[in-house]
Design a protein around this motif. Structure first.
Motif, PDB file in Angstrom:
ATOM      1  N   ALA A   1      22.774 -14.400  12.562  1.00 14.10           N
ATOM      2  CA  ALA A   1      22.359 -13.162  12.153  1.00 14.10           C
ATOM      3  C   ALA A   1      23.433 -12.747  10.881  1.00 14.10           C
ATOM      4  O   ALA A   1      23.166 -12.169   9.839  1.00 14.10           O
ATOM      5  CB  ALA A   1      22.721 -11.920  13.114  1.00 14.10           C
ATOM      6  N   VAL A   2      24.668 -13.089  11.407  1.00 23.67           N
ATOM      7  CA  VAL A   2      25.863 -12.981  10.211  1.00 23.67           C
ATOM      8  C   VAL A   2      25.465 -13.875   9.141  1.00 23.67           C
ATOM      9  O   VAL A   2      25.646 -13.292   7.687  1.00 23.67           O
ATOM     10  CB  VAL A   2      27.074 -13.277  10.722  1.00 23.67           C
ATOM     11  N   PHE A   3      25.132 -15.151   9.108  1.00 23.51           N
ATOM     12  CA  PHE A   3      24.828 -15.811   7.998  1.00 23.51           C
ATOM     13  C   PHE A   3      23.583 -15.564   7.312  1.00 23.51           C
ATOM     14  O   PHE A   3      23.794 -15.532   6.129  1.00 23.51           O
ATOM     15  CB  PHE A   3      24.571 -17.151   8.764  1.00 23.51           C
ATOM     16  N   ALA A   4      22.376 -15.150   7.975  1.00 28.01           N
ATOM     17  CA  ALA A   4      21.446 -14.688   7.037  1.00 28.01           C
ATOM     18  C   ALA A   4      21.738 -13.358   6.658  1.00 28.01           C
ATOM     19  O   ALA A   4      20.982 -13.095   5.391  1.00 28.01           O
ATOM     20  CB  ALA A   4      20.107 -14.422   8.266  1.00 28.01           C
ATOM     21  N   THR A   5      22.418 -12.321   7.109  1.00 27.88           N
ATOM     22  CA  THR A   5      22.775 -11.343   6.377  1.00 27.88           C
ATOM     23  C   THR A   5      23.551 -11.486   4.932  1.00 27.88           C
ATOM     24  O   THR A   5      23.160 -11.286   4.081  1.00 27.88           O
ATOM     25  CB  THR A   5      23.695 -10.285   7.193  1.00 27.88           C
ATOM     26  N   LEU A   6      24.575 -12.499   5.256  1.00 28.77           N
ATOM     27  CA  LEU A   6      25.244 -12.878   4.141  1.00 28.77           C
ATOM     28  C   LEU A   6      24.400 -13.555   3.033  1.00 28.77           C
ATOM     29  O   LEU A   6      24.441 -13.367   1.593  1.00 28.77           O
ATOM     30  CB  LEU A   6      26.351 -13.955   4.418  1.00 28.77           C
ATOM     31  N   ALA A   7      23.324 -14.335   3.349  1.00 30.51           N
ATOM     32  CA  ALA A   7      22.513 -15.106   2.222  1.00 30.51           C
ATOM     33  C   ALA A   7      21.638 -13.973   1.758  1.00 30.51           C
ATOM     34  O   ALA A   7      21.332 -14.158   0.642  1.00 30.51           O
ATOM     35  CB  ALA A   7      21.615 -16.136   3.188  1.00 30.51           C
ATOM     36  N   PHE A   8      21.119 -13.045   2.553  1.00 29.35           N
ATOM     37  CA  PHE A   8      20.214 -12.056   1.927  1.00 29.35           C
ATOM     38  C   PHE A   8      20.759 -11.043   0.910  1.00 29.35           C
ATOM     39  O   PHE A   8      20.417 -10.632   0.024  1.00 29.35           O
ATOM     40  CB  PHE A   8      19.365 -11.292   2.945  1.00 29.35           C
ATOM     41  N   THR A   9      22.015 -10.945   1.298  1.00 34.09           N
ATOM     42  CA  THR A   9      22.910  -9.967   0.588  1.00 34.09           C
ATOM     43  C   THR A   9      23.211 -10.962  -0.867  1.00 34.09           C
ATOM     44  O   THR A   9      23.230 -10.182  -1.906  1.00 34.09           O
ATOM     45  CB  THR A   9      24.227  -9.433   1.182  1.00 34.09           C
ATOM     46  N   TRP A  10      23.525 -12.100  -0.608  1.00 38.78           N
ATOM     47  CA  TRP A  10      23.939 -12.826  -1.936  1.00 38.78           C
ATOM     48  C   TRP A  10      22.780 -12.747  -2.891  1.00 38.78           C
ATOM     49  O   TRP A  10      22.665 -12.617  -4.043  1.00 38.78           O
ATOM     50  CB  TRP A  10      24.349 -14.239  -1.630  1.00 38.78           C
ATOM     51  N   ALA A  11      21.643 -12.872  -2.186  1.00 40.39           N
ATOM     52  CA  ALA A  11      20.285 -12.854  -3.035  1.00 40.39           C
ATOM     53  C   ALA A  11      20.098 -11.640  -3.651  1.00 40.39           C
ATOM     54  O   ALA A  11      19.538 -11.630  -4.807  1.00 40.39           O
ATOM     55  CB  ALA A  11      19.110 -13.364  -2.196  1.00 40.39           C
ATOM     56  N   ALA A  12      20.009 -10.650  -2.911  1.00 42.51           N
ATOM     57  CA  ALA A  12      19.945  -9.203  -3.765  1.00 42.51           C
ATOM     58  C   ALA A  12      21.116  -9.198  -4.884  1.00 42.51           C
ATOM     59  O   ALA A  12      20.585  -8.947  -5.917  1.00 42.51           O
ATOM     60  CB  ALA A  12      19.969  -8.138  -2.619  1.00 42.51           C
ATOM     61  N   LEU A  13      22.190  -9.378  -4.716  1.00 35.05           N
ATOM     62  CA  LEU A  13      23.318  -9.227  -5.771  1.00 35.05           C
ATOM     63  C   LEU A  13      22.994 -10.100  -6.621  1.00 35.05           C
ATOM     64  O   LEU A  13      23.318  -9.808  -7.849  1.00 35.05           O
ATOM     65  CB  LEU A  13      24.543  -9.428  -5.076  1.00 35.05           C
ATOM     66  N   ALA A  14      22.728 -11.417  -6.355  1.00 35.12           N
ATOM     67  CA  ALA A  14      22.405 -12.456  -7.527  1.00 35.12           C
ATOM     68  C   ALA A  14      21.230 -11.952  -8.423  1.00 35.12           C
ATOM     69  O   ALA A  14      21.323 -12.084  -9.736  1.00 35.12           O
ATOM     70  CB  ALA A  14      22.345 -13.742  -6.950  1.00 35.12           C
ATOM     71  N   ALA A  15      20.126 -11.630  -7.777  1.00 35.11           N
ATOM     72  CA  ALA A  15      19.009 -11.005  -8.534  1.00 35.11           C
ATOM     73  C   ALA A  15      19.378  -9.866  -9.491  1.00 35.11           C
ATOM     74  O   ALA A  15      18.838  -9.739 -10.511  1.00 35.11           O
ATOM     75  CB  ALA A  15      17.875 -10.774  -7.687  1.00 35.11           C
ATOM     76  N   GLY A  16      20.176  -8.877  -8.847  1.00 36.05           N
ATOM     77  CA  GLY A  16      20.878  -7.751  -9.902  1.00 36.05           C
ATOM     78  C   GLY A  16      21.711  -8.112 -10.811  1.00 36.05           C
ATOM     79  O   GLY A  16      21.664  -7.878 -12.127  1.00 36.05           O
ATOM     80  N   PHE A  17      22.778  -8.966 -10.533  1.00 32.69           N
ATOM     81  CA  PHE A  17      23.813  -9.065 -11.549  1.00 32.69           C
ATOM     82  C   PHE A  17      23.855 -10.667 -12.233  1.00 32.69           C
ATOM     83  O   PHE A  17      24.382 -10.885 -12.771  1.00 32.69           O
ATOM     84  CB  PHE A  17      25.321  -8.810 -10.789  1.00 32.69           C
ATOM     85  N   GLY A  18      23.292 -11.406 -11.503  1.00 33.85           N
ATOM     86  CA  GLY A  18      23.140 -12.875 -12.021  1.00 33.85           C
ATOM     87  C   GLY A  18      23.694 -13.846 -10.995  1.00 33.85           C
ATOM     88  O   GLY A  18      24.799 -13.125 -10.396  1.00 33.85           O
ATOM     89  N   PRO A  19      23.273 -14.979 -10.757  1.00 33.22           N
ATOM     90  CA  PRO A  19      23.905 -15.824  -9.829  1.00 33.22           C
ATOM     91  C   PRO A  19      25.266 -16.294 -10.167  1.00 33.22           C
ATOM     92  O   PRO A  19      26.177 -16.765  -9.153  1.00 33.22           O
ATOM     93  CB  PRO A  19      22.912 -16.725  -9.624  1.00 33.22           C
ATOM     94  N   TRP A  20      25.834 -16.214 -11.415  1.00 30.18           N
ATOM     95  CA  TRP A  20      27.048 -16.623 -11.682  1.00 30.18           C
ATOM     96  C   TRP A  20      28.228 -15.524 -11.718  1.00 30.18           C
ATOM     97  O   TRP A  20      29.149 -15.647 -12.480  1.00 30.18           O
ATOM     98  CB  TRP A  20      26.943 -17.649 -12.970  1.00 30.18           C
ATOM     99  N   ALA A  21      27.801 -14.245 -11.448  1.00 35.51           N
ATOM    100  CA  ALA A  21      28.555 -13.151 -12.031  1.00 35.51           C
ATOM    101  C   ALA A  21      29.759 -13.033 -10.927  1.00 35.51           C
ATOM    102  O   ALA A  21      29.262 -13.040  -9.837  1.00 35.51           O
ATOM    103  CB  ALA A  21      27.698 -12.008 -11.960  1.00 35.51           C
ATOM    104  N   GLY A  22      30.794 -12.804 -11.344  1.00 36.06           N
ATOM    105  CA  GLY A  22      31.841 -12.453 -10.495  1.00 36.06           C
ATOM    106  C   GLY A  22      32.036 -13.783  -9.245  1.00 36.06           C
ATOM    107  O   GLY A  22      31.832 -14.792  -9.715  1.00 36.06           O
TER     108      GLY A  22
END
Length: 165
Positions: free
Chosen positions: A120-141
């Motif tokens: 659950a923690v790993f999937a939450t991290l992955a989905f959170t990363w996907a949402a942030l990467a789609a919004g700010f770009g996968p190479w941002a910060g």
């Protein structure tokens, strides 16, 4: 075509292999050409070697393929539609909801509980990363570093749990 007008021996360059084909008879006989390459280039040999190796290890490298696909997809989503992050954001909560529902319906203890929490923690991290990467770009910060660390952890756990040979 009579045998007198047809040439018997075709001159070819040195190192070229020729193929003898039987004479085609009838009205529907079509001329055709067979191309037989002599030796593949060194680049072709190297790419074939790498391709065969990746194909043989395709099950062992599944997390790497999924991570690369996620990187490309979130990059495209960022370029095409930055607002897709708003659509993906609720998916970050889904693993925790899954954990609560599963734990309520089938309570677990010990190693099963720890595996459920880790998943659950790993999937939450992955989905959170996907949402942030789609919004700010996968190479941002720090998103690129989070992606790389997540990839390393997922690939390592996959190889240990799967026990590849």
């Amino acid at each position: 075509m009579s045998s007198r007008t047809r040439t018997r021996k075709v001159k070819t360059a040195a190192g070229v292999r020729t193929v003898q084909l039987p004479r085609q008879r009838g009205r529907r006989s079509q001329p055709f050409v067979v191309v037989v390459p002599e030796h593949p280039s060194l680049t072709r040999e190297a790419l074939g070697f790498v391709g065969r190796g990746l194909w043989m290890a395709r099950h062992a490298l599944a997390p790497t393929g999924i991570a690369l696909l996620a990187l490309v997809v979130t990059g495209l989503l960022h370029v095409i539609a930055w607002w897709s992050a708003l659509v993906l954001a609720p998916a970050a909560i889904a693993p925790m909801v899954w954990f609560a529902v599963v734990q309520r319906s089938r309570p677990a203890q010990g190693s099963t509980l720890s595996w459920r929490i880790a998943l659950a923690v790993f999937a939450t991290l992955a989905f959170t990363w996907a949402a942030l990467a789609a919004g700010f770009g996968p190479w941002a910060g720090p998103l690129a570093l989070v992606w790389l660390l997540t990839l390393i952890v997922a690939q390592t756990v996959w190889l240990i749990v799967r026990r590849t040979h």
